[in-house]
Structures are given as C-alpha cells and as structure tokens.
Design a protein around this motif. Structure first.
Motif, PDB file in Angstrom:
ATOM      1  N   LYS A 113      43.249  35.121  14.328  1.00  0.00           N
ATOM      2  CA  LYS A 113      43.928  33.849  14.586  1.00  0.00           C
ATOM      3  C   LYS A 113      45.458  34.026  14.573  1.00  0.00           C
ATOM      4  O   LYS A 113      46.160  33.420  15.382  1.00  0.00           O
ATOM      5  N   ALA A 114      45.958  34.850  13.664  1.00  0.00           N
ATOM      6  CA  ALA A 114      47.407  35.105  13.606  1.00  0.00           C
ATOM      7  C   ALA A 114      47.875  35.803  14.886  1.00  0.00           C
ATOM      8  O   ALA A 114      48.910  35.446  15.462  1.00  0.00           O
ATOM      9  N   ALA A 115      47.096  36.783  15.330  1.00  0.00           N
ATOM     10  CA  ALA A 115      47.452  37.528  16.541  1.00  0.00           C
ATOM     11  C   ALA A 115      47.452  36.606  17.760  1.00  0.00           C
ATOM     12  O   ALA A 115      48.347  36.661  18.605  1.00  0.00           O
ATOM     13  N   ARG A 116      46.444  35.742  17.841  1.00  0.00           N
ATOM     14  CA  ARG A 116      46.364  34.821  18.978  1.00  0.00           C
ATOM     15  C   ARG A 116      47.557  33.873  19.001  1.00  0.00           C
ATOM     16  O   ARG A 116      48.158  33.653  20.045  1.00  0.00           O
ATOM     17  N   ASP A 117      47.906  33.314  17.860  1.00  0.00           N
ATOM     18  CA  ASP A 117      49.075  32.429  17.792  1.00  0.00           C
ATOM     19  C   ASP A 117      50.316  33.132  18.332  1.00  0.00           C
ATOM     20  O   ASP A 117      51.076  32.574  19.113  1.00  0.00           O
ATOM     21  N   MET A 118      50.508  34.373  17.890  1.00  0.00           N
ATOM     22  CA  MET A 118      51.705  35.111  18.296  1.00  0.00           C
ATOM     23  C   MET A 118      51.680  35.436  19.794  1.00  0.00           C
ATOM     24  O   MET A 118      52.702  35.334  20.470  1.00  0.00           O
ATOM     25  N   LEU A 119      50.516  35.796  20.312  1.00  0.00           N
ATOM     26  CA  LEU A 119      50.401  36.031  21.759  1.00  0.00           C
ATOM     27  C   LEU A 119      50.870  34.809  22.528  1.00  0.00           C
ATOM     28  O   LEU A 119      51.627  34.925  23.491  1.00  0.00           O
ATOM     29  N   PHE A 120      50.422  33.649  22.108  1.00  0.00           N
ATOM     30  CA  PHE A 120      50.743  32.428  22.850  1.00  0.00           C
ATOM     31  C   PHE A 120      52.187  31.989  22.622  1.00  0.00           C
ATOM     32  O   PHE A 120      52.789  31.351  23.481  1.00  0.00           O
ATOM     33  N   ARG A 121      52.768  32.380  21.499  1.00  0.00           N
ATOM     34  CA  ARG A 121      54.198  32.117  21.285  1.00  0.00           C
ATOM     35  C   ARG A 121      55.034  32.978  22.247  1.00  0.00           C
ATOM     36  O   ARG A 121      56.051  32.525  22.780  1.00  0.00           O
ATOM     37  N   VAL A 122      54.585  34.217  22.454  1.00  0.00           N
ATOM     38  CA  VAL A 122      55.273  35.093  23.408  1.00  0.00           C
ATOM     39  C   VAL A 122      55.137  34.528  24.825  1.00  0.00           C
ATOM     40  O   VAL A 122      56.106  34.507  25.595  1.00  0.00           O
ATOM     41  N   LEU A 123      53.938  34.034  25.160  1.00  0.00           N
ATOM     42  CA  LEU A 123      53.738  33.424  26.476  1.00  0.00           C
ATOM     43  C   LEU A 123      54.707  32.254  26.678  1.00  0.00           C
ATOM     44  O   LEU A 123      55.335  32.131  27.733  1.00  0.00           O
ATOM     45  N   ALA A 124      54.856  31.416  25.650  1.00  0.00           N
ATOM     46  CA  ALA A 124      55.747  30.254  25.739  1.00  0.00           C
ATOM     47  C   ALA A 124      57.188  30.697  26.011  1.00  0.00           C
ATOM     48  O   ALA A 124      57.919  30.062  26.773  1.00  0.00           O
ATOM     49  N   LEU A 125      57.570  31.802  25.384  1.00  0.00           N
ATOM     50  CA  LEU A 125      58.922  32.332  25.540  1.00  0.00           C
ATOM     51  C   LEU A 125      59.138  32.909  26.949  1.00  0.00           C
ATOM     52  O   LEU A 125      60.161  32.664  27.581  1.00  0.00           O
ATOM     53  N   GLU A 126      58.151  33.662  27.421  1.00  0.00           N
ATOM     54  CA  GLU A 126      58.270  34.330  28.724  1.00  0.00           C
ATOM     55  C   GLU A 126      58.147  33.361  29.891  1.00  0.00           C
ATOM     56  O   GLU A 126      58.738  33.572  30.945  1.00  0.00           O
ATOM     57  N   GLU A 127      57.328  32.333  29.714  1.00  0.00           N
ATOM     58  CA  GLU A 127      57.011  31.427  30.824  1.00  0.00           C
ATOM     59  C   GLU A 127      57.393  29.986  30.479  1.00  0.00           C
ATOM     60  O   GLU A 127      56.547  29.184  30.103  1.00  0.00           O
ATOM     61  N   PRO A 128      58.678  29.640  30.598  1.00  0.00           N
ATOM     62  CA  PRO A 128      59.113  28.296  30.236  1.00  0.00           C
ATOM     63  C   PRO A 128      58.471  27.204  31.091  1.00  0.00           C
ATOM     64  O   PRO A 128      58.425  26.048  30.687  1.00  0.00           O
ATOM     65  N   GLY A 129      57.932  27.585  32.257  1.00  0.00           N
ATOM     66  CA  GLY A 129      57.261  26.611  33.119  1.00  0.00           C
ATOM     67  C   GLY A 129      55.842  26.278  32.678  1.00  0.00           C
ATOM     68  O   GLY A 129      55.194  25.403  33.243  1.00  0.00           O
ATOM     69  N   VAL A 130      55.341  27.010  31.667  1.00  0.00           N
ATOM     70  CA  VAL A 130      53.990  26.764  31.164  1.00  0.00           C
ATOM     71  C   VAL A 130      54.087  26.056  29.816  1.00  0.00           C
ATOM     72  O   VAL A 130      54.884  26.459  28.964  1.00  0.00           O
TER      73      VAL A 130
END
Length: 272
Positions: free
Chosen positions: A185-202
């Motif tokens: 669960k910790a790893a998944r949260d961090m993956l999606f935080r990185v996605l939010a950072l990389e893809e501001p349109g998402v």
C-alpha cells in the motif's frame, strides 16, 4: 439527496477488483453517474460474479418506474492481474476500449488487492516466490494497467482523466503481521504521487476507504498472526465500528464529483 452535478457524459470508467467488496459497491454507485456514450469496464478474477454484477447494472436501478434498461454499456474482463496472462488480457481490453475517440472522460479505479498471508510475521517471510507474487499483483499490475490506460487514452484536449488508487491507513502506518500489505500500500501511494507530479493533466487520488466490513476484514479478524491485531479487529466489529462498503464508496463518489482534492493526495474516509 441532491443528484450532484449531473451525470458524466461519454465516460470510460474502469474498476478493478469489481466482483465483490468495495469494488462491487463502487461499481453500483458509479453506474447511475455514467451518462450517454459511457462504458463501464469491470475487471476481476471471477467471471461468474462479474456477469451477475453486469446484468444488475445493465438493468438499472429498481425504482419501480419505467426505468427498465439504462442502456449503460457494461463490459467484463475476467482476468487474474497477478499473472502475466491475466494482465495481458486486461491491458488488451483497456487498449481496445480506450482507443475510442468519443470518450470525453477517463476514470480508472485501481481497487484490486490482497492481504497476503497475514498469519506470517516479518521473520516468516523468506520465500522469494511468495513475496514476488504478492508485489506483482498488488503493485506491478496497478502500475502497468494505469500506464497502459493513460497511454491508450492519451491527452485529449478538453478531456478529463482521473486515476484513483484504493489505498489504506496501512500505506502510512505499520501493522504487525501485515508487512506485505503495508509495504504494498505504501509503494502504491508513492507510485501515484509520482504520477501526479509527472502528469499535471491527470487527476490522481489515493483514497483510503477505512476499515470496511468485507471478506478481507473477516480474514483480518480470523487469520492475522499477531493476537493483539486480531483482538483489535474483533473489537471493532463488536462495537459496530466497521464501515459498510457502500457508505465509503459514496464518500469516494462525493470526492470525485467535487473534484477539489490536490492531485496525488492521500485522503482517508475519516477525513471527509
């Protein structure tokens, strides 16, 4: 209750782990939100349970009026995301669905997950295959499917893309006997935080649904190796502190309708 800001037109909505528990409750709530031109794609291991749910959703709400069929297109993909073949099948279904240029909105809910063998303590976890199998299903498949979906949908002008990760308090806090679950669960949260950072349109949301009254919680009460944890969950059940899936799913829907969360945020049921 108010109907919220109306139905979502031409939405491609994907829910993993849709056949039972939280995923099933969420699919039931999302279906009436999906307006003309929408498709609801349900992913889970059990073909039978998916077919049942799909039939129910296609029929629409049983309000007694002449609602009859809502005309909602519901697709099912029975696939085990923990194995390569299942993940391939799910990815192919996503690519096929999302290449349709008529969709104006993408909503992907990464809900599928498992507890792992919670009878084991940290020191019992020595089998590499068991560990890798756990992370493959709980982390790798969510990453792979989300990337596949976002690539297939693309950045369409004027279109909205929202990705939800069903998280947990365990993403933030360690629990005895739950090393795999907490780490996943910790790893998944961090993956999606990185996605939010990389893809501001998402739009990206990590939603922790709270302690749900589901089959998973029954496992937690009966199978957790640590006796203190077992008692804790048993007491929660006795005191009526477990949350109905439908109640938590309703809060997630509200978050998605209001759409005011900071992208990448971890939002807990109890915060709302």
């Amino acid at each position: 209750p108010g109907s919220g800001p109306g139905r979502w037109a031409a939405t491609a909505c994907v829910v993993t782990g849709a056949s039972r528990g939280f995923g099933r409750s969420l699919a039931r709530l999302l279906a009436p939100q999906l307006g003309p031109g929408s498709v609801l794609l349900l992913l889970a291991r059990s073909a039978e349970a998916l077919a049942e749910l799909a039939a129910e959703l296609r029929a629409g709400p049983a309000t007694g009026s002449d609602s009859g069929s809502t005309g909602l297109r519901v697709q099912c993909v029975a696939a085990d995301l923990g194995c390569e073949e299942g993940l391939r099948r799910a990815g192919a279904a996503l690519r096929e669905l999302l290449q349709d240029a008529s969709f104006g909105r993408l909503l992907l809910v990464n809900n599928a997950g498992s507890l792992g063998d919670i009878s084991k303590s940290f020191l019992d976890l020595t089998d590499l295959e068991e560990i890798n199998t756990y992370f493959s299903f709980n982390i790798s498949s969510a990453l792979s499917l989300t990337s596949t979906a976002l690539r297939a949908f693309g950045a369409r002008p004027g279109c909205s893309r929202t990705v939800v990760n069903i998280s947990s308090l365990c993403a933030l806090e360690p629990f005895r006997s739950w090393a795999l679950y907490c780490a996943g669960k910790a790893a998944r949260d961090m993956l999606f935080r990185v996605l939010a950072l990389e893809e501001p349109g998402v739009r990206v949301l990590n939603y922790a649904p709270g302690p749900l009254d589901t089959d998973m919680q029954l496992l937690a009460r009966t199978k957790t190796g640590d006796p203190g944890m077992r008692q804790h969950f048993q007491r929660m059940q006795e005191k009526g502190q477990l949350i109905k899936s439908s109640v938590s799913a309703q809060k997630l829907l509200q978050l998605l309708q209001e759409d005011s969360f900071p992208s990448g945020a971890h939002v807990d049921f109890h915060d709302i």
